[in-house]
Design a protein around this motif. Sequence first.
Motif, PDB file in Angstrom:
ATOM      1  N   GLN A  57      74.046 -62.876 -26.298  1.00 22.53           N
ATOM      2  CA  GLN A  57      73.492 -62.072 -27.383  1.00 22.53           C
ATOM      3  C   GLN A  57      72.492 -61.057 -26.843  1.00 22.53           C
ATOM      4  OE1 GLN A  57      74.445 -62.111 -30.752  1.00 22.53           O
ATOM      5  NE2 GLN A  57      73.258 -60.202 -30.574  1.00 22.53           N
ATOM      6  N   TRP A  58      71.710 -61.451 -25.861  1.00 23.59           N
ATOM      7  CA  TRP A  58      70.733 -60.543 -25.245  1.00 23.59           C
ATOM      8  C   TRP A  58      71.439 -59.354 -24.602  1.00 23.59           C
ATOM      9  CZ3 TRP A  58      69.664 -58.902 -20.216  1.00 23.59           C
ATOM     10  CH2 TRP A  58      68.412 -58.317 -20.008  1.00 23.59           C
ATOM     11  N   LEU A  59      72.541 -59.613 -23.895  1.00 24.31           N
ATOM     12  CA  LEU A  59      73.294 -58.536 -23.269  1.00 24.31           C
ATOM     13  C   LEU A  59      73.875 -57.583 -24.318  1.00 24.31           C
ATOM     14  CD1 LEU A  59      75.155 -60.618 -20.529  1.00 24.31           C
ATOM     15  CD2 LEU A  59      73.410 -58.875 -20.118  1.00 24.31           C
ATOM     16  N   ARG A  60      74.370 -58.152 -25.399  1.00 28.08           N
ATOM     17  CA  ARG A  60      74.888 -57.315 -26.475  1.00 28.08           C
ATOM     18  C   ARG A  60      73.793 -56.406 -27.028  1.00 28.08           C
ATOM     19  NH1 ARG A  60      79.502 -59.377 -29.467  1.00 28.08           N
ATOM     20  NH2 ARG A  60      80.476 -61.143 -28.412  1.00 28.08           N
ATOM     21  N   ASP A  61      72.597 -56.970 -27.203  1.00 28.63           N
ATOM     22  CA  ASP A  61      71.477 -56.191 -27.733  1.00 28.63           C
ATOM     23  C   ASP A  61      71.109 -55.043 -26.801  1.00 28.63           C
ATOM     24  OD1 ASP A  61      71.403 -57.901 -29.882  1.00 28.63           O
ATOM     25  OD2 ASP A  61      69.730 -59.106 -29.119  1.00 28.63           O
ATOM     26  N   GLN A  62      71.107 -55.289 -25.482  1.00 28.57           N
ATOM     27  CA  GLN A  62      70.733 -54.242 -24.526  1.00 28.57           C
ATOM     28  C   GLN A  62      71.691 -53.065 -24.616  1.00 28.57           C
ATOM     29  OE1 GLN A  62      67.737 -54.790 -23.179  1.00 28.57           O
ATOM     30  NE2 GLN A  62      68.012 -56.701 -24.314  1.00 28.57           N
ATOM     31  N   VAL A  63      72.979 -53.365 -24.714  1.00 26.31           N
ATOM     32  CA  VAL A  63      73.977 -52.296 -24.771  1.00 26.31           C
ATOM     33  C   VAL A  63      73.932 -51.587 -26.126  1.00 26.31           C
ATOM     34  CG1 VAL A  63      76.442 -51.780 -24.667  1.00 26.31           C
ATOM     35  CG2 VAL A  63      75.440 -53.455 -23.086  1.00 26.31           C
ATOM     36  N   GLU A  64      73.741 -52.362 -27.203  1.00 21.59           N
ATOM     37  CA  GLU A  64      73.718 -51.770 -28.544  1.00 21.59           C
ATOM     38  C   GLU A  64      72.531 -50.831 -28.722  1.00 21.59           C
ATOM     39  OE1 GLU A  64      73.426 -53.213 -33.226  1.00 21.59           O
ATOM     40  OE2 GLU A  64      73.904 -54.657 -31.641  1.00 21.59           O
ATOM     41  N   HIS A  65      71.388 -51.204 -28.152  1.00 21.62           N
ATOM     42  CA  HIS A  65      70.185 -50.374 -28.304  1.00 21.62           C
ATOM     43  C   HIS A  65      70.179 -49.202 -27.331  1.00 21.62           C
ATOM     44  CE1 HIS A  65      68.076 -54.205 -29.984  1.00 21.62           C
ATOM     45  NE2 HIS A  65      68.827 -53.595 -30.900  1.00 21.62           N
ATOM     46  N   GLY A  66      71.074 -49.225 -26.347  1.00 26.10           N
ATOM     47  CA  GLY A  66      71.131 -48.136 -25.376  1.00 26.10           C
ATOM     48  C   GLY A  66      70.310 -48.428 -24.137  1.00 26.10           C
TER      49      GLY A  66
ATOM     50  N   GLN B  29      66.100 -46.885 -22.989  1.00 23.36           N
ATOM     51  CA  GLN B  29      64.807 -47.552 -23.101  1.00 23.36           C
ATOM     52  C   GLN B  29      64.505 -48.413 -21.875  1.00 23.36           C
ATOM     53  OE1 GLN B  29      64.672 -50.359 -26.281  1.00 23.36           O
ATOM     54  NE2 GLN B  29      66.414 -51.567 -25.526  1.00 23.36           N
ATOM     55  N   ALA B  30      65.545 -48.819 -21.137  1.00 23.95           N
ATOM     56  CA  ALA B  30      65.323 -49.687 -19.984  1.00 23.95           C
ATOM     57  C   ALA B  30      64.623 -48.958 -18.843  1.00 23.95           C
ATOM     58  CB  ALA B  30      66.658 -50.254 -19.488  1.00 23.95           C
ATOM     59  N   GLU B  31      64.721 -47.613 -18.824  1.00 26.04           N
ATOM     60  CA  GLU B  31      64.121 -46.867 -17.724  1.00 26.04           C
ATOM     61  C   GLU B  31      62.611 -47.074 -17.652  1.00 26.04           C
ATOM     62  OE1 GLU B  31      64.109 -42.366 -15.828  1.00 26.04           O
ATOM     63  OE2 GLU B  31      64.910 -42.714 -17.844  1.00 26.04           O
ATOM     64  N   LYS B  32      61.975 -47.169 -18.828  1.00 27.13           N
ATOM     65  CA  LYS B  32      60.523 -47.341 -18.859  1.00 27.13           C
ATOM     66  C   LYS B  32      60.112 -48.743 -19.280  1.00 27.13           C
ATOM     67  CE  LYS B  32      59.706 -42.462 -19.905  1.00 27.13           C
ATOM     68  NZ  LYS B  32      59.071 -41.489 -20.845  1.00 27.13           N
TER      69      LYS B  32
ATOM     70  N   PRO C 215      67.296 -49.670  -8.575  1.00 25.06           N
ATOM     71  CA  PRO C 215      66.581 -48.406  -8.310  1.00 25.06           C
ATOM     72  C   PRO C 215      66.774 -47.388  -9.422  1.00 25.06           C
ATOM     73  CG  PRO C 215      67.809 -49.128  -6.374  1.00 25.06           C
ATOM     74  CD  PRO C 215      68.248 -49.995  -7.514  1.00 25.06           C
ATOM     75  N   ARG C 216      65.675 -46.772  -9.838  1.00 22.88           N
ATOM     76  CA  ARG C 216      65.743 -45.727 -10.865  1.00 22.88           C
ATOM     77  C   ARG C 216      66.083 -44.403 -10.195  1.00 22.88           C
ATOM     78  NH1 ARG C 216      65.520 -50.075 -13.005  1.00 22.88           N
ATOM     79  NH2 ARG C 216      64.307 -50.585 -14.876  1.00 22.88           N
ATOM     80  N   GLN C 217      67.318 -44.318  -9.732  1.00 18.85           N
ATOM     81  CA  GLN C 217      67.817 -43.131  -9.057  1.00 18.85           C
ATOM     82  C   GLN C 217      68.912 -42.496  -9.913  1.00 18.85           C
ATOM     83  OE1 GLN C 217      69.108 -44.700  -5.303  1.00 18.85           O
ATOM     84  NE2 GLN C 217      67.037 -44.950  -4.508  1.00 18.85           N
ATOM     85  N   PRO C 218      69.337 -41.280  -9.574  1.00 15.78           N
ATOM     86  CA  PRO C 218      70.422 -40.662 -10.346  1.00 15.78           C
ATOM     87  C   PRO C 218      71.630 -41.600 -10.432  1.00 15.78           C
ATOM     88  CG  PRO C 218      69.443 -39.046  -8.879  1.00 15.78           C
ATOM     89  CD  PRO C 218      68.796 -40.357  -8.547  1.00 15.78           C
ATOM     90  N   GLY C 219      72.109 -41.806 -11.639  1.00  9.82           N
ATOM     91  CA  GLY C 219      73.243 -42.688 -11.843  1.00  9.82           C
ATOM     92  C   GLY C 219      72.873 -44.139 -12.083  1.00  9.82           C
ATOM     93  N   TRP C 220      71.559 -44.422 -12.185  1.00 14.31           N
ATOM     94  CA  TRP C 220      71.161 -45.832 -12.340  1.00 14.31           C
ATOM     95  C   TRP C 220      71.638 -46.454 -13.654  1.00 14.31           C
ATOM     96  CZ3 TRP C 220      68.344 -47.888 -16.259  1.00 14.31           C
ATOM     97  CH2 TRP C 220      67.619 -47.012 -17.066  1.00 14.31           C
ATOM     98  N   PRO C 221      71.755 -45.733 -14.775  1.00 10.56           N
ATOM     99  CA  PRO C 221      72.262 -46.400 -15.982  1.00 10.56           C
ATOM    100  C   PRO C 221      73.660 -46.991 -15.770  1.00 10.56           C
ATOM    101  CG  PRO C 221      71.241 -44.311 -16.561  1.00 10.56           C
ATOM    102  CD  PRO C 221      71.357 -44.326 -15.083  1.00 10.56           C
ATOM    103  N   GLY C 222      74.502 -46.267 -15.025  1.00 15.42           N
ATOM    104  CA  GLY C 222      75.822 -46.804 -14.732  1.00 15.42           C
ATOM    105  C   GLY C 222      75.754 -48.063 -13.892  1.00 15.42           C
TER     106      GLY C 222
END
Length: 437
Positions: free
Chosen positions: A152-161, A164-167, A199-206
Amino acid sequence: MSDRWDREQVLGLAPDAASAKAAGGVAKPTTWSGTGGDDGAVWGECRGSGKSAYQVSVDLAEPAFRCSCPSRKFPCKHALGLLLLWSDGEVGGGARPPWVAEWLQERDGRAQRALERRVTAATKTKDTKTRVPKTAERRERRVGEGLAELDQWLRDQVEHGLAQAEKAPYRLWDDAARRLVDAQAGALAGQVKALAAVPRQPGWPGRLLAEYALLRLLVRAYQRRDELPAALRDTVRTRVGFTVAQEDVLSDGERLRDRWCVTASRDVATDQLTTRRVWLRGRASGRPALVLSFAAPGRPLDASLVVGTAVDAELAFYPGAQPLRALVARRHGAPEPAVPTGTSVRAVLDEHAAALARDPWLDRWPAVLAAGRLGWTAQGRLHVIDDAGEVLPLRAAEPWRLLAVSGGNPVTLAGEWTPSGLRALAVWHRTEGVVIL
């Protein structure tokens, strides 16, 4: 007399840089008396600061060390100094003194008693498992509940986008990991906690999304574990946090005897524990193996497998769809210097792809490249290039030692292949021998 190790192999046993430096100070023939050696051991007496000389002996098969000095380091500078003398050809043959023979006999006796205890413990473990099935059932239920919450936690992370994880503070992942610890899914908790370090580098969301997908795959695999093949089910249970006792591995695990080349080693330290990963590859079988050892901070790790040597041994493998981790069940002689047989870039990638198909959660794979040359890309990234012109990116925070050893010439390179590149750990040069990176 056993084949002598070179100086790099000896100094690779040092617990720290200070011990390696101090060993050079005592590796002088004038400091020693009564030195000797045979196929299984090296010994001698080193003049110290006291009235009596220190008695030093090394069992070459493990290797194992004994010194009468008060040092708490293991091996101490005297044991390392004796091995350096032996490596330089300054130690001849001879009959074992009584104090050396007695120590080696005691070691053989302890090894036999330890084997008997393991067999007894394995029997008791199996008996306990048959007597207390309800304990296992409770553990399975707690883990199942913890993984349902993670799902459920994983679903929430993806649903909320993922923006927000960057900060997001580390607490986002630490809290989820803590709940998994409470659910007795320790290995999975470690994977979740490690997500904070992506790492918060280019492409990190992927990259973060890919990690979430692998976690979801593991959750779903555990929830449907009864439908999986037995070997894959073992892999899933291990990745979640169910451990297999060493006694069970030694008694029931797959056994394979080969001449195992020690290709690479890496220590990873955390606040609670230091882990040593030692990579092996069988000469005849070509099979990779991973031997792990653990120690509390400041305590010595197992130094019996030395990079740049090969040992005739029988390994017992932990169960799984891609059996990789193993225990050294039995040795058949002392280690000898050896250069591993390397392969091409294509062979490394093909082998890794096949292993990944069996275990999708593999995060590293042992690689040994033959005749690799180093080169730079236009973007300033370091790569290794094989004879076919195919390349692998190299991970090296301090590449200068590797560049100096290679000198533009082809070398045999060993390390860990990871999603972010090849982490070089050891290199073999035609004249320099093995160099630990």
